[in-house]
Design a protein around this motif. Structure first.
Motif, PDB file in Angstrom:
ATOM      1  N   LYS A  47      -6.055  -3.255   9.613  1.00  0.00           N
ATOM      2  CA  LYS A  47      -5.005  -2.684  10.461  1.00  0.00           C
ATOM      3  C   LYS A  47      -3.620  -3.114   9.989  1.00  0.00           C
ATOM      4  O   LYS A  47      -2.706  -2.284   9.842  1.00  0.00           O
ATOM      5  N   LEU A  48      -3.453  -4.405   9.708  1.00  0.00           N
ATOM      6  CA  LEU A  48      -2.144  -4.905   9.310  1.00  0.00           C
ATOM      7  C   LEU A  48      -1.750  -4.417   7.922  1.00  0.00           C
ATOM      8  O   LEU A  48      -0.593  -4.044   7.694  1.00  0.00           O
ATOM      9  N   CYS A  49      -2.700  -4.406   6.996  1.00  0.00           N
ATOM     10  CA  CYS A  49      -2.407  -3.940   5.629  1.00  0.00           C
ATOM     11  C   CYS A  49      -1.946  -2.491   5.612  1.00  0.00           C
ATOM     12  O   CYS A  49      -0.974  -2.138   4.932  1.00  0.00           O
ATOM     13  N   LYS A  50      -2.634  -1.657   6.363  1.00  0.00           N
ATOM     14  CA  LYS A  50      -2.354  -0.224   6.313  1.00  0.00           C
ATOM     15  C   LYS A  50      -1.143   0.175   7.161  1.00  0.00           C
ATOM     16  O   LYS A  50      -0.365   1.046   6.780  1.00  0.00           O
ATOM     17  N   LYS A  51      -0.988  -0.482   8.301  1.00  0.00           N
ATOM     18  CA  LYS A  51       0.106  -0.109   9.201  1.00  0.00           C
ATOM     19  C   LYS A  51       1.429  -0.736   8.793  1.00  0.00           C
ATOM     20  O   LYS A  51       2.497  -0.169   9.041  1.00  0.00           O
ATOM     21  N   TYR A  52       1.363  -1.876   8.125  1.00  0.00           N
ATOM     22  CA  TYR A  52       2.585  -2.598   7.767  1.00  0.00           C
ATOM     23  C   TYR A  52       2.581  -2.916   6.267  1.00  0.00           C
ATOM     24  O   TYR A  52       2.314  -4.047   5.865  1.00  0.00           O
ATOM     25  N   PRO A  53       2.873  -1.942   5.430  1.00  0.00           N
ATOM     26  CA  PRO A  53       2.847  -2.179   3.978  1.00  0.00           C
ATOM     27  C   PRO A  53       3.867  -3.219   3.524  1.00  0.00           C
ATOM     28  O   PRO A  53       3.749  -3.756   2.417  1.00  0.00           O
ATOM     29  N   GLU A  54       4.833  -3.526   4.384  1.00  0.00           N
ATOM     30  CA  GLU A  54       5.822  -4.554   4.040  1.00  0.00           C
ATOM     31  C   GLU A  54       5.299  -5.968   4.273  1.00  0.00           C
ATOM     32  O   GLU A  54       5.924  -6.948   3.856  1.00  0.00           O
ATOM     33  N   TYR A  55       4.136  -6.102   4.960  1.00  0.00           N
ATOM     34  CA  TYR A  55       3.503  -7.407   5.142  1.00  0.00           C
ATOM     35  C   TYR A  55       2.523  -7.649   3.988  1.00  0.00           C
ATOM     36  O   TYR A  55       1.773  -6.755   3.600  1.00  0.00           O
ATOM     37  N   ASN A  56       2.504  -8.849   3.470  1.00  0.00           N
ATOM     38  CA  ASN A  56       1.493  -9.245   2.489  1.00  0.00           C
ATOM     39  C   ASN A  56       0.360  -9.962   3.215  1.00  0.00           C
ATOM     40  O   ASN A  56       0.603 -10.937   3.935  1.00  0.00           O
ATOM     41  N   ILE A  57      -0.867  -9.481   3.028  1.00  0.00           N
ATOM     42  CA  ILE A  57      -2.033 -10.038   3.706  1.00  0.00           C
ATOM     43  C   ILE A  57      -2.910 -10.752   2.688  1.00  0.00           C
ATOM     44  O   ILE A  57      -3.430 -10.130   1.755  1.00  0.00           O
ATOM     45  N   LYS A 102      -4.509  -9.335  -0.883  1.00  0.00           N
ATOM     46  CA  LYS A 102      -5.074 -10.265  -1.858  1.00  0.00           C
ATOM     47  C   LYS A 102      -6.226 -11.000  -1.199  1.00  0.00           C
ATOM     48  O   LYS A 102      -6.172 -11.338  -0.013  1.00  0.00           O
ATOM     49  N   PHE A 103      -7.288 -11.256  -1.981  1.00  0.00           N
ATOM     50  CA  PHE A 103      -8.445 -11.994  -1.467  1.00  0.00           C
ATOM     51  C   PHE A 103      -8.619 -13.294  -2.239  1.00  0.00           C
ATOM     52  O   PHE A 103      -8.550 -13.314  -3.465  1.00  0.00           O
ATOM     53  N   ILE A 104      -8.843 -14.373  -1.501  1.00  0.00           N
ATOM     54  CA  ILE A 104      -9.147 -15.672  -2.099  1.00  0.00           C
ATOM     55  C   ILE A 104     -10.464 -16.163  -1.513  1.00  0.00           C
ATOM     56  O   ILE A 104     -10.609 -16.248  -0.286  1.00  0.00           O
ATOM     57  N   GLY A 111      -6.702  -7.795  -5.037  1.00  0.00           N
ATOM     58  CA  GLY A 111      -5.693  -6.881  -4.533  1.00  0.00           C
ATOM     59  C   GLY A 111      -4.466  -6.732  -5.378  1.00  0.00           C
ATOM     60  O   GLY A 111      -3.609  -5.917  -5.056  1.00  0.00           O
ATOM     61  N   LYS A 112      -4.307  -7.580  -6.373  1.00  0.00           N
ATOM     62  CA  LYS A 112      -3.062  -7.485  -7.145  1.00  0.00           C
ATOM     63  C   LYS A 112      -3.368  -7.493  -8.642  1.00  0.00           C
ATOM     64  O   LYS A 112      -4.345  -8.052  -9.068  1.00  0.00           O
TER      65      LYS A 112
END
Length: 361
Positions: free
Chosen positions: A30-40, A65-67, A360-361
């Motif tokens: 939800k946060l990644c798609k709705k807020y592209p200006e946030y880095n998750i 990004k996944f860790i 993710g990057k």
């Protein structure tokens, strides 16, 4: 207008633990798609109940990004917080299945208390942290005495009745102490039972769904009259979106819905969805109860409603959507036979190594 309703926090870089699991994956999406200006930045050790496929739709997004790592690994957590310039921690990672806590309670202490303590200590030493959202459960309140009990508010005393709930209560006290002693800007949430896509099939609704899909009987604990309030996972993700932006440090927020349903009613509703409503005697079997099975949990969520959150998914639609998802995607969990027994014990004592994986990057 309340103080909370006037607040509006805007994060930049979010460290989301347990994000390959059930609720965490929906919040990350939800946060990644709705807020592209946030880095998750999702941080997950990929335990038995989580999988990267839950985050598949985020692969390739520039703000994801996944860790892979354990929250108890302080060096890796600290490195990630500093390297990614994290300002917000959303802490979903936990052992959550009550049956497992009766069989291997020390693993719950390790993950839920020690892991949270490590994360708090790392956050305390990270100068950029502006929010620490700790995800707890309504089970910390203990059992509702009867069906006349008033819903519990955030000020209710904590009286957990099982090892899982006790470790979540213990973690809460650590969170509160870091807010008071070190001024770490912490918030706590306590939520009802959640259901929907991405939930590992050890929990009631996906377990019953998968039992029916494989022609097994539904295994009801005790007499099936214990009730829970069920919230659909996208409504819960919306609640966390609201709390992220409008919640205040030092506050606790209940996340509760209006679908209080007995376990036997859950079973009968699923039988109806599968077209087996006339075969209840054939498909429902009663098994020994848990060592202690709380009658009900009921919480007052008016504080969250004041921030603007409302439950949107109906029980009937949510349940049907969930069943449809498992019919298509249950295979992502591999062999789940051990999860479908009456009292599953799914904890793997072997912990995965902590490594960093960038998807993710």
């Amino acid at each position: 207008m309340s103080e909370e309703a006037d607040a509006h926090y805007v994060p930049k870089n979010i460290f989301l633990t347990g994000g390959a699991g059930f609720i965490g994956s929906h919040v990350a999406i939800k946060l990644c798609k709705k807020y592209p200006e946030y880095n998750i930045v999702v941080y997950d050790r990929l335990d038995y109940c989580s999988c990267l496929e839950n985050l598949g739709e985020l692969k390739g997004l520039k703000n994801f990004k996944f860790i892979k790592g354990d929250i108890a690994t302080a060096d890796l957590v600290t490195y990630a917080l500093l390297e990614e310039n994290i300002d917000t921690i959303m802490h979903f990672a936990a052992q959550t299945h009550v049956d497992n806590s009766f069989g291997n309670s020390l693993a719950f202490t390790q993950s839920n208390i020690y892991g949270t303590h490590v994360l708090l200590e790392c956050a305390k030493n990270c100068p950029t942290i502006k929010r620490f959202i700790h995800v707890s459960t309504d089970e910390v309140y203990g059992e509702g005495e009867d069906f006349e009990t008033d819903p519990m508010t955030e000020e209710h005393i904590l009286e957990p009745t099982n090892p899982y709930a006790a470790t979540k209560a213990g973690a809460e006290f650590l969170v509160k102490s870091y807010f008071r002693s070190f001024k770490l800007p912490c918030l706590i949430t306590r939520g009802n039972n959640v259901y929907g896509p991405h939930q590992f099939p050890e929990k009631l609704i996906p377990k019953f769904t998968n039992q029916l899909m494989s022609g097994k009987k539904l295994t009801l604990h005790g007499d099936g009259t214990n009730t829970r309030n069920f919230l659909y996972v996208t409504d819960v993700a919306a609640a966390f979106e609201t709390i992220l932006h409008k919640g205040l440090p030092g506050h606790v927020y209940n996340i509760g819905g209006d679908n209080e349903v007995s376990n036997v009613k859950v079973a009968k509703t699923l039988l109806k969805i599968f077209g087996l409503e006339d075969k209840e005697d054939e498909y429902i079997t009663y098994v020994p109860d848990r060592q202690f099975n709380d009658l009900r949990y009921t919480i007052n969520s008016s504080k969250l409603h004041e921030l603007g959150w409302t439950e949107e998914m109906s029980w009937e639609e949510g349940l049907k959507t969930t069943v449809d998802w498992y019919k298509e995607f249950t295979s992502r969990y591999g062999n789940i036979e051990n999860a479908l027994v009456a009292h599953p014990r799914m904890l793997d004592p072997i912990q995965p190594e902590s490594v960093t994986t960038d998807l993710g990057k």
